[in-house]
Write a protein that holds these residues in place. Structure first.
Motif, short mmCIF file in Angstrom:
data_model
loop_
_atom_site.label_atom_id
_atom_site.label_comp_id
_atom_site.label_asym_id
_atom_site.label_seq_id
_atom_site.Cartn_x
_atom_site.Cartn_y
_atom_site.Cartn_z
N TYR A 54 61.99 25.97 0.69
CA TYR A 54 63.12 26.40 1.26
C TYR A 54 63.84 26.87 -0.10
O TYR A 54 64.07 26.17 -0.86
N PRO A 55 64.29 28.26 -0.15
CA PRO A 55 64.91 28.68 -1.10
C PRO A 55 66.05 28.10 -1.65
O PRO A 55 66.80 27.32 -0.63
N GLY A 56 66.80 28.18 -2.82
CA GLY A 56 67.80 27.31 -3.13
C GLY A 56 68.26 28.10 -4.65
O GLY A 56 67.95 29.17 -4.71
N TYR A 57 69.32 27.09 -4.97
CA TYR A 57 69.73 27.63 -6.44
C TYR A 57 68.66 27.49 -7.45
O TYR A 57 68.22 26.40 -7.64
N PRO A 58 68.58 28.47 -8.52
CA PRO A 58 67.72 28.32 -9.58
C PRO A 58 68.34 26.93 -10.30
O PRO A 58 69.42 26.59 -10.62
N GLY A 59 67.18 26.14 -10.82
CA GLY A 59 67.62 24.99 -11.43
C GLY A 59 67.38 23.51 -10.63
O GLY A 59 67.49 22.52 -11.14
N THR A 60 67.59 24.04 -9.31
CA THR A 60 67.39 22.80 -8.29
C THR A 60 66.16 22.27 -8.39
O THR A 60 64.87 22.88 -8.29
N PRO A 61 65.71 20.81 -8.05
CA PRO A 61 64.57 20.39 -8.08
C PRO A 61 63.86 20.71 -6.65
O PRO A 61 64.44 21.03 -5.64
N CYS A 62 62.41 20.94 -6.71
CA CYS A 62 61.43 21.18 -5.70
C CYS A 62 60.49 20.78 -5.67
O CYS A 62 59.89 20.13 -6.74
N GLU A 63 59.40 20.77 -4.88
CA GLU A 63 58.01 20.38 -4.71
C GLU A 63 57.19 21.54 -4.34
O GLU A 63 57.28 22.30 -3.35
N CYS A 64 55.75 21.21 -5.09
CA CYS A 64 54.85 22.12 -4.62
C CYS A 64 53.67 21.42 -3.93
O CYS A 64 53.31 20.28 -4.37
N PRO A 65 52.94 21.74 -2.69
CA PRO A 65 52.13 20.99 -2.06
C PRO A 65 50.74 21.33 -2.56
O PRO A 65 50.52 22.24 -3.17
N THR A 66 49.90 20.08 -2.90
CA THR A 66 48.69 20.27 -3.52
C THR A 66 47.60 19.18 -2.52
O THR A 66 48.03 18.62 -1.61
N TYR A 67 46.46 19.58 -2.76
CA TYR A 67 45.59 18.69 -2.18
C TYR A 67 45.73 16.96 -2.38
O TYR A 67 45.25 16.13 -1.58
N TYR A 68 46.49 16.79 -3.53
CA TYR A 68 46.46 15.50 -3.95
C TYR A 68 47.98 14.78 -3.61
O TYR A 68 48.38 13.80 -3.91
N GLY A 69 48.79 15.78 -2.97
CA GLY A 69 50.19 15.24 -2.77
C GLY A 69 50.93 16.35 -3.36
O GLY A 69 50.78 17.55 -3.93
N TRP A 70 52.54 16.10 -3.31
CA TRP A 70 53.45 16.80 -3.69
C TRP A 70 53.58 16.72 -5.15
O TRP A 70 53.79 15.84 -5.82
N VAL A 71 53.80 17.89 -5.79
CA VAL A 71 54.24 17.83 -7.19
C VAL A 71 55.50 18.47 -7.45
O VAL A 71 56.09 19.68 -7.00
N PRO A 72 56.33 17.59 -8.36
CA PRO A 72 57.86 18.01 -8.60
C PRO A 72 57.76 19.22 -9.48
O PRO A 72 57.05 19.57 -10.45
N GLY A 73 58.75 20.02 -9.37
CA GLY A 73 59.14 21.08 -10.04
C GLY A 73 60.63 21.53 -9.83
O GLY A 73 61.48 20.80 -9.65
N ILE A 74 60.95 22.73 -10.35
CA ILE A 74 62.41 23.47 -10.60
C ILE A 74 62.32 24.77 -10.10
O ILE A 74 61.50 25.53 -10.33
#
Length: 76
Positions: A54-74
């Motif tokens: 889901y696009p949003g404002y730069p600097g907002t927390p986000c997550e990337c899916p992996t085989y081992y679960g969700w990884v937090p990002g920005i």
């Protein structure tokens, strides 16, 4: 005929200059190549990136899916 040796301080100077040159030429931060994108559509984690679900404002927390679960990002 005896060959003269460089002074001790000169022998120590060469490695210091080589390290300084390598540090000056090295990139400040290594980042993966990212395709052209609208700001806020890519999620950057500590080790990789993914397209934001889901696009949003730069600097907002986000997550990337992996085989081992969700990884937090920005968003960036």
């Amino acid at each position: 005929m005896e060959l003269s040796r460089p002074a001790p301080h000169r022998r120590r100077l060469l490695p210091v200059l080589a390290i300084a040159l390598a540090a000056a030429l090295a990139p400040a931060v290594a980042r993966a190549q990212v395709p052209p994108h609208t700001p806020g559509t890519i999620c950057f984690t500590a080790t990789f990136w993914c397209w934001a679900l889901y696009p949003g404002y730069p600097g907002t927390p986000c997550e990337c899916p992996t085989y081992y679960g969700w990884v937090p990002g920005i968003l960036g």
